[in-house]
Design a protein around this motif. Sequence first.
Motif, PDB file in Angstrom:
ATOM      1  N   CYS A  80       3.359   6.442  -6.953  1.00 53.59           N
ATOM      2  CA  CYS A  80       2.958   6.800  -8.308  1.00 53.59           C
ATOM      3  C   CYS A  80       1.512   7.263  -8.417  1.00 53.59           C
ATOM      4  O   CYS A  80       1.102   7.724  -9.474  1.00 53.59           O
ATOM      5  N   ALA A  81       0.746   7.128  -7.374  1.00 45.85           N
ATOM      6  CA  ALA A  81      -0.687   7.395  -7.461  1.00 45.85           C
ATOM      7  C   ALA A  81      -0.992   8.885  -7.455  1.00 45.85           C
ATOM      8  O   ALA A  81      -0.221   9.686  -6.963  1.00 45.85           O
ATOM      9  N   GLN A  82      -2.133   9.215  -8.014  1.00 46.22           N
ATOM     10  CA  GLN A  82      -2.645  10.572  -7.979  1.00 46.22           C
ATOM     11  C   GLN A  82      -4.080  10.523  -7.502  1.00 46.22           C
ATOM     12  O   GLN A  82      -4.731   9.489  -7.580  1.00 46.22           O
ATOM     13  N   ALA A  83      -4.575  11.650  -7.032  1.00 52.67           N
ATOM     14  CA  ALA A  83      -5.951  11.700  -6.541  1.00 52.67           C
ATOM     15  C   ALA A  83      -6.928  11.413  -7.666  1.00 52.67           C
ATOM     16  O   ALA A  83      -6.697  11.749  -8.815  1.00 52.67           O
ATOM     17  N   GLY A 115     -15.040  22.455  -4.576  1.00 51.22           N
ATOM     18  CA  GLY A 115     -14.546  22.985  -5.839  1.00 51.22           C
ATOM     19  C   GLY A 115     -13.054  22.891  -6.055  1.00 51.22           C
ATOM     20  O   GLY A 115     -12.541  23.331  -7.075  1.00 51.22           O
ATOM     21  N   VAL A 116     -12.334  22.312  -5.101  1.00 53.55           N
ATOM     22  CA  VAL A 116     -10.874  22.202  -5.218  1.00 53.55           C
ATOM     23  C   VAL A 116     -10.490  20.732  -5.332  1.00 53.55           C
ATOM     24  O   VAL A 116     -10.875  19.920  -4.483  1.00 53.55           O
ATOM     25  N   LYS A 117      -9.730  20.403  -6.384  1.00 54.80           N
ATOM     26  CA  LYS A 117      -9.264  19.030  -6.564  1.00 54.80           C
ATOM     27  C   LYS A 117      -7.927  18.877  -5.839  1.00 54.80           C
ATOM     28  O   LYS A 117      -6.953  19.537  -6.178  1.00 54.80           O
ATOM     29  N   PRO A 118      -7.881  18.023  -4.826  1.00 56.49           N
ATOM     30  CA  PRO A 118      -6.605  17.821  -4.135  1.00 56.49           C
ATOM     31  C   PRO A 118      -5.625  17.055  -5.023  1.00 56.49           C
ATOM     32  O   PRO A 118      -6.027  16.225  -5.836  1.00 56.49           O
ATOM     33  N   ALA A 119      -4.359  17.351  -4.851  1.00 57.81           N
ATOM     34  CA  ALA A 119      -3.322  16.617  -5.576  1.00 57.81           C
ATOM     35  C   ALA A 119      -3.225  15.193  -5.047  1.00 57.81           C
ATOM     36  O   ALA A 119      -2.854  14.279  -5.777  1.00 57.81           O
ATOM     37  N   ALA A 120      -3.563  15.002  -3.768  1.00 58.71           N
ATOM     38  CA  ALA A 120      -3.550  13.672  -3.155  1.00 58.71           C
ATOM     39  C   ALA A 120      -4.632  13.593  -2.089  1.00 58.71           C
ATOM     40  O   ALA A 120      -4.867  14.557  -1.358  1.00 58.71           O
ATOM     41  N   ILE A 121      -5.287  12.442  -2.041  1.00 61.56           N
ATOM     42  CA  ILE A 121      -6.239  12.141  -0.975  1.00 61.56           C
ATOM     43  C   ILE A 121      -5.606  11.018  -0.163  1.00 61.56           C
ATOM     44  O   ILE A 121      -5.297   9.958  -0.699  1.00 61.56           O
ATOM     45  N   VAL A 122      -5.369  11.275   1.120  1.00 63.52           N
ATOM     46  CA  VAL A 122      -4.630  10.335   1.963  1.00 63.52           C
ATOM     47  C   VAL A 122      -5.508   9.835   3.103  1.00 63.52           C
ATOM     48  O   VAL A 122      -6.003  10.610   3.917  1.00 63.52           O
ATOM     49  N   ALA A 156       7.063  10.803  -0.319  1.00 64.48           N
ATOM     50  CA  ALA A 156       7.414   9.841  -1.366  1.00 64.48           C
ATOM     51  C   ALA A 156       6.461   9.866  -2.556  1.00 64.48           C
ATOM     52  O   ALA A 156       6.712   9.204  -3.558  1.00 64.48           O
ATOM     53  N   ILE A 157       5.386  10.632  -2.478  1.00 61.93           N
ATOM     54  CA  ILE A 157       4.416  10.674  -3.576  1.00 61.93           C
ATOM     55  C   ILE A 157       4.987  11.497  -4.722  1.00 61.93           C
ATOM     56  O   ILE A 157       5.312  12.681  -4.553  1.00 61.93           O
ATOM     57  N   LYS A 158       5.104  10.864  -5.874  1.00 62.46           N
ATOM     58  CA  LYS A 158       5.636  11.535  -7.061  1.00 62.46           C
ATOM     59  C   LYS A 158       4.781  12.729  -7.444  1.00 62.46           C
ATOM     60  O   LYS A 158       3.564  12.654  -7.450  1.00 62.46           O
ATOM     61  N   GLY A 159       5.446  13.826  -7.767  1.00 62.23           N
ATOM     62  CA  GLY A 159       4.752  15.008  -8.251  1.00 62.23           C
ATOM     63  C   GLY A 159       4.184  15.906  -7.169  1.00 62.23           C
ATOM     64  O   GLY A 159       3.655  16.971  -7.461  1.00 62.23           O
ATOM     65  N   LEU A 160       4.282  15.502  -5.920  1.00 61.77           N
ATOM     66  CA  LEU A 160       3.746  16.294  -4.822  1.00 61.77           C
ATOM     67  C   LEU A 160       4.854  17.186  -4.273  1.00 61.77           C
ATOM     68  O   LEU A 160       6.007  16.772  -4.182  1.00 61.77           O
ATOM     69  N   LEU A 215       0.825  -1.199   0.000  1.00 64.05           N
ATOM     70  CA  LEU A 215       0.000   0.000   0.000  1.00 64.05           C
ATOM     71  C   LEU A 215       0.859   1.248   0.000  1.00 64.05           C
ATOM     72  O   LEU A 215       0.568   2.222  -0.688  1.00 64.05           O
ATOM     73  N   PHE A 216       1.953   1.228   0.732  1.00 60.17           N
ATOM     74  CA  PHE A 216       2.861   2.367   0.780  1.00 60.17           C
ATOM     75  C   PHE A 216       3.502   2.590  -0.583  1.00 60.17           C
ATOM     76  O   PHE A 216       3.582   3.711  -1.059  1.00 60.17           O
ATOM     77  N   CYS A 217       3.924   1.522  -1.241  1.00 63.20           N
ATOM     78  CA  CYS A 217       4.556   1.642  -2.551  1.00 63.20           C
ATOM     79  C   CYS A 217       3.593   2.190  -3.588  1.00 63.20           C
ATOM     80  O   CYS A 217       3.999   2.915  -4.487  1.00 63.20           O
ATOM     81  N   SER A 218       2.317   1.875  -3.464  1.00 67.96           N
ATOM     82  CA  SER A 218       1.355   2.405  -4.429  1.00 67.96           C
ATOM     83  C   SER A 218       1.272   3.923  -4.331  1.00 67.96           C
ATOM     84  O   SER A 218       0.914   4.595  -5.296  1.00 67.96           O
TER      85      SER A 218
END
Length: 118
Positions: free
Chosen positions: A15-18, A25-32, A62-66, A9-12
């Motif tokens: 590369c994952a995105q929200a 009205g705001v799209k989060p970059a990540a939902i944790v 570790a989340i790519k792009g964040l 789950l941590f490894c996923s």
Amino acid sequence: MKMLLSVLLFCSALCAQAAGLSLDGVKPAAIVDVRTPEEFAAGHIEGALNIPVERVGEGVSAIKGLNKESSILVYCRSGRRSAAAKATLEQLGYTHVVDGGAMQTLAPRLKPCTAKSC
């Protein structure tokens, strides 16, 4: 087995995105989801990443792009762990952390992104 599930789950998260969801009205970059892997496996918000609260700092980094200015939405079962996760992330310099509180109350507030929103 529990350790393997946690690692997978941590490894996923790397590369994952929200999902295409927005909150107010705001799209989060990540939902944790900061609950345990077992709680996450029993049900979670679509597109959420499972990073238990005690590992949220290292997991989010570790989340790519964040980056520290990315919008991050955290939630848990009751709101206690998500509040702690928000505080931890803010101490680490993340500036746009939203505490979604309890999954049961957050889920109905999330709306799908459309061509006009997000």
